[in-house]
Design a protein around this motif. Sequence first.
Motif, PDB file in Angstrom:
ATOM      1  N   LYS A  11      11.471  65.992  58.576  1.00  0.00           N
ATOM      2  CA  LYS A  11      12.216  65.569  58.888  1.00  0.00           C
ATOM      3  C   LYS A  11      12.044  63.747  58.814  1.00  0.00           C
ATOM      4  CE  LYS A  11      14.980  68.579  60.823  1.00  0.00           C
ATOM      5  NZ  LYS A  11      13.876  69.982  60.825  1.00  0.00           N
ATOM      6  N   ASP A  12      11.307  63.687  57.880  1.00  0.00           N
ATOM      7  CA  ASP A  12      10.575  62.636  57.559  1.00  0.00           C
ATOM      8  C   ASP A  12      11.710  61.893  56.855  1.00  0.00           C
ATOM      9  OD1 ASP A  12       8.248  63.355  58.982  1.00  0.00           O
ATOM     10  OD2 ASP A  12       7.020  63.213  56.778  1.00  0.00           O
ATOM     11  N   GLY A  13      12.096  60.010  57.308  1.00  0.00           N
ATOM     12  CA  GLY A  13      13.004  59.578  57.065  1.00  0.00           C
ATOM     13  C   GLY A  13      14.487  60.309  56.871  1.00  0.00           C
ATOM     14  N   ILE A  14      14.408  60.986  57.914  1.00  0.00           N
ATOM     15  CA  ILE A  14      16.015  61.644  56.851  1.00  0.00           C
ATOM     16  C   ILE A  14      17.124  60.838  57.910  1.00  0.00           C
ATOM     17  CG2 ILE A  14      15.582  63.356  59.247  1.00  0.00           C
ATOM     18  CD1 ILE A  14      17.599  63.604  55.619  1.00  0.00           C
ATOM     19  N   ILE A  15      16.387  60.531  59.720  1.00  0.00           N
ATOM     20  CA  ILE A  15      17.275  59.397  59.838  1.00  0.00           C
ATOM     21  C   ILE A  15      17.527  58.432  59.748  1.00  0.00           C
ATOM     22  CG2 ILE A  15      17.329  58.465  62.020  1.00  0.00           C
ATOM     23  CD1 ILE A  15      15.577  60.538  63.254  1.00  0.00           C
ATOM     24  N   ASP A  16      16.905  57.576  58.585  1.00  0.00           N
ATOM     25  CA  ASP A  16      17.307  56.415  58.271  1.00  0.00           C
ATOM     26  C   ASP A  16      17.921  56.695  56.494  1.00  0.00           C
ATOM     27  OD1 ASP A  16      15.556  54.457  59.984  1.00  0.00           O
ATOM     28  OD2 ASP A  16      13.429  55.052  58.797  1.00  0.00           O
ATOM     29  N   LEU A  17      18.172  57.549  56.396  1.00  0.00           N
ATOM     30  CA  LEU A  17      19.185  58.051  54.704  1.00  0.00           C
ATOM     31  C   LEU A  17      19.855  58.219  56.095  1.00  0.00           C
ATOM     32  CD1 LEU A  17      19.009  58.587  52.654  1.00  0.00           C
ATOM     33  CD2 LEU A  17      18.337  61.143  52.647  1.00  0.00           C
ATOM     34  N   ALA A  18      20.747  59.027  56.721  1.00  0.00           N
ATOM     35  CA  ALA A  18      21.328  59.231  57.177  1.00  0.00           C
ATOM     36  C   ALA A  18      22.483  58.392  58.083  1.00  0.00           C
ATOM     37  CB  ALA A  18      21.325  60.044  58.749  1.00  0.00           C
ATOM     38  N   LYS A  19      21.395  57.185  58.276  1.00  0.00           N
ATOM     39  CA  LYS A  19      21.822  56.382  59.223  1.00  0.00           C
ATOM     40  C   LYS A  19      22.913  55.180  57.582  1.00  0.00           C
ATOM     41  CE  LYS A  19      19.528  55.667  63.536  1.00  0.00           C
ATOM     42  NZ  LYS A  19      18.456  54.494  63.456  1.00  0.00           N
ATOM     43  N   ALA A  20      21.967  55.274  56.804  1.00  0.00           N
ATOM     44  CA  ALA A  20      22.445  53.973  55.635  1.00  0.00           C
ATOM     45  C   ALA A  20      23.715  55.461  55.047  1.00  0.00           C
ATOM     46  CB  ALA A  20      21.548  54.104  54.800  1.00  0.00           C
ATOM     47  N   LEU A  21      23.867  56.468  55.299  1.00  0.00           N
ATOM     48  CA  LEU A  21      25.358  57.029  54.393  1.00  0.00           C
ATOM     49  C   LEU A  21      26.366  56.694  55.672  1.00  0.00           C
ATOM     50  CD1 LEU A  21      23.641  60.843  53.495  1.00  0.00           C
ATOM     51  CD2 LEU A  21      24.542  59.256  52.010  1.00  0.00           C
ATOM     52  N   ALA A  22      25.724  57.081  57.355  1.00  0.00           N
ATOM     53  CA  ALA A  22      27.354  56.453  58.046  1.00  0.00           C
ATOM     54  C   ALA A  22      27.670  55.428  57.835  1.00  0.00           C
ATOM     55  CB  ALA A  22      26.363  57.171  58.723  1.00  0.00           C
ATOM     56  N   GLU A  23      26.622  54.499  57.258  1.00  0.00           N
ATOM     57  CA  GLU A  23      26.743  53.213  56.964  1.00  0.00           C
ATOM     58  C   GLU A  23      27.979  52.828  56.852  1.00  0.00           C
ATOM     59  OE1 GLU A  23      23.694  50.837  57.525  1.00  0.00           O
ATOM     60  OE2 GLU A  23      23.215  51.511  60.188  1.00  0.00           O
ATOM     61  N   ALA A  24      27.631  53.250  55.774  1.00  0.00           N
ATOM     62  CA  ALA A  24      28.775  53.033  53.774  1.00  0.00           C
ATOM     63  C   ALA A  24      30.027  53.429  54.025  1.00  0.00           C
ATOM     64  CB  ALA A  24      28.032  53.806  53.125  1.00  0.00           C
ATOM     65  N   GLY A  25      29.889  54.934  55.267  1.00  0.00           N
ATOM     66  CA  GLY A  25      31.510  55.350  55.535  1.00  0.00           C
ATOM     67  C   GLY A  25      31.503  57.150  54.386  1.00  0.00           C
ATOM     68  N   ILE A  26      30.084  57.593  54.246  1.00  0.00           N
ATOM     69  CA  ILE A  26      30.272  58.650  53.402  1.00  0.00           C
ATOM     70  C   ILE A  26      29.983  59.188  54.595  1.00  0.00           C
ATOM     71  CG2 ILE A  26      28.185  59.755  51.664  1.00  0.00           C
ATOM     72  CD1 ILE A  26      27.521  57.873  50.927  1.00  0.00           C
ATOM     73  N   ASP A 148      14.721  54.751  47.591  1.00  0.00           N
ATOM     74  CA  ASP A 148      14.937  53.723  46.158  1.00  0.00           C
ATOM     75  C   ASP A 148      16.900  54.300  46.637  1.00  0.00           C
ATOM     76  OD1 ASP A 148      13.507  52.872  44.459  1.00  0.00           O
ATOM     77  OD2 ASP A 148      12.603  54.875  43.599  1.00  0.00           O
ATOM     78  N   LEU A 149      17.420  55.705  47.107  1.00  0.00           N
ATOM     79  CA  LEU A 149      18.271  56.185  47.611  1.00  0.00           C
ATOM     80  C   LEU A 149      19.049  55.324  48.639  1.00  0.00           C
ATOM     81  CD1 LEU A 149      20.529  57.985  47.412  1.00  0.00           C
ATOM     82  CD2 LEU A 149      19.414  59.409  49.006  1.00  0.00           C
ATOM     83  N   ILE A 150      18.612  54.878  49.927  1.00  0.00           N
ATOM     84  CA  ILE A 150      18.594  54.373  50.867  1.00  0.00           C
ATOM     85  C   ILE A 150      19.600  52.926  50.372  1.00  0.00           C
ATOM     86  CG2 ILE A 150      18.362  52.906  52.499  1.00  0.00           C
ATOM     87  CD1 ILE A 150      16.339  55.021  52.973  1.00  0.00           C
ATOM     88  N   SER A 151      18.833  51.955  48.946  1.00  0.00           N
ATOM     89  CA  SER A 151      18.747  51.167  48.442  1.00  0.00           C
ATOM     90  C   SER A 151      20.119  50.905  47.268  1.00  0.00           C
ATOM     91  CB  SER A 151      17.528  50.226  47.137  1.00  0.00           C
ATOM     92  OG  SER A 151      16.519  50.814  48.282  1.00  0.00           O
ATOM     93  N   ALA A 152      19.884  52.068  46.839  1.00  0.00           N
ATOM     94  CA  ALA A 152      21.628  52.826  46.380  1.00  0.00           C
ATOM     95  C   ALA A 152      22.501  52.698  46.766  1.00  0.00           C
ATOM     96  CB  ALA A 152      21.217  53.813  45.282  1.00  0.00           C
ATOM     97  N   ILE A 153      22.706  53.458  48.521  1.00  0.00           N
ATOM     98  CA  ILE A 153      23.851  53.751  49.291  1.00  0.00           C
ATOM     99  C   ILE A 153      24.603  51.832  49.635  1.00  0.00           C
ATOM    100  CG2 ILE A 153      24.524  54.281  51.319  1.00  0.00           C
ATOM    101  CD1 ILE A 153      22.408  56.359  50.029  1.00  0.00           C
ATOM    102  N   LYS A 154      23.036  51.019  50.616  1.00  0.00           N
ATOM    103  CA  LYS A 154      23.233  50.013  50.870  1.00  0.00           C
ATOM    104  C   LYS A 154      24.112  48.793  49.756  1.00  0.00           C
ATOM    105  CE  LYS A 154      19.801  50.341  54.497  1.00  0.00           C
ATOM    106  NZ  LYS A 154      19.144  49.688  55.208  1.00  0.00           N
TER     107      LYS A 154
END
Length: 495
Positions: A11-26, A148-154
């Motif tokens: 689960k390392d890092g998954i919360i930050d990634l999921a938050k970025a996805l949710a904020e982007a409306g994904i 890198d994925l979070i940066s691309a999403i944001k």
Amino acid sequence: MKRALLSVWNKDGIIDLAKALAEAGIEILSSGGTAKTLEKEGIPIIEVSDYTGHPEMMDGRVKTLHPRIHGGLLGRRGKDEAEMAKNNIQPIDLLVVNLYPFEEMAKQALPLDELIEFIDIGGPAMIRAAAKNFKDVVVVTDPSDYPDLISAIKSGTQFGYEQRLALACKVFTKMAAYDGAISNYLQSLEGTFPDTLSVQYRNGRLLRYGENPHQEAAVYGESGIAGAVPVQGKAMSYNNYLDLDAAVSLLREFSETAAVIVKHNNPCGVATGKDVCAAYIAARDLDPVSAYGGIVAVNREVGEDLAKEIASTFIEVLIAPSYSPGALPILAKKENMRVLTLPEPVEKTEIRTIDGGALVQRNTSFREDWVVVSDRDPTAAEEAAMHLAMKVCKHTKSNAIVFADGTKAIGIGAGQMNRVDSARIAVSRSLSPLKGTAVASDAFLPFPDTLQVAAEAGATALIQPGGSIRDDLVIAEANRLNIAMVFTGVRYFRH
């Protein structure tokens, strides 16, 4: 990117990634423990079972194995949309999965019935599907790729073809290792070596060249010597790695303070001492010419005194458990010298390639059974010398003959086609008197001649495996020469 599926063991890092996805409306699909983790953080998700219309079954064994999941991953954009719509399948644009940790759990000696529950089924099926369709689906299996994925999403940046292909390559590399580990483990239950051996090393790095400049080479590995990175100096070379492995393997024979110097895969200096600097000087002085440009390994912290000794000559590589704050600036004056920190030992299987295949060898635990076969027992001093001589002999290329006293090797003969020549070389290269030394041989003495050379040089004790059809002749000669001789029952050929 409209839809992502997240299902991870780690689960390392998954919360930050999921938050970025949710904020982007994904839209986020998730299941099992991952879904619970995200829900606790207030991140909106859709349970896979709600999305597919089928509940998780068989204690979670079946949850993502469904056409709506795999159709969403495998559906080709621009070709399969009509069929996807007909079957109520929505495209999944991002898949984030890491697998059940089979390799880690296998090390815990679990009962097979428990261990097989760590053989992932749904995860591999999904990441293989997404990787096959990498042109349309981004698949991430490594938490180190999340930033890198979070940066691309944001930023709203799309992953390009090369990035998607690289992530897909990670999938198939991971699956090769994962399936290989399972295969090796299950086959090992029936025998020592599997019929088909799967081997995979990670962290590949190009080297300048191989053993010689016209040969290409790389090093692979994440731990032990293979994963060690210099804290100063030039990049390690192919030959540096080989020699360093040989030096460290010998060094680990000693619990007392010791220093080892290796040149071209053979020890040219080995000594123990009251402190590590004294041990190094004694080892170096065995053969200063060969020690020049060698590999130095010590098992105690390097202080300023030893750093000054090392820096006073040319050394290719130095490895030690640690370095005092005052030592590193002294060593830094030798800008090209590689300085490494001694890693923890790693249990290893030796693999050597031959024409058309490979030889595989494991160093299983064993115990020497020392038996005095001469009329005279060795003295305490001779026995201590035998121990040191045999430690060095084990790590010297065959045929190997080593003269030693209780604290250091004194003469080393290596890599000869016959044992008596190794003995003569050891005698001729010794810079110290050999009177009262002990001699070790890596294999049995087929004739008394090696013993005679050793005795003539001043040795008073000899240790060897025994097992020759002429053992009686050799024993009789030892008694005639008043040599104390011990058989160990263990041979140490090193080719």
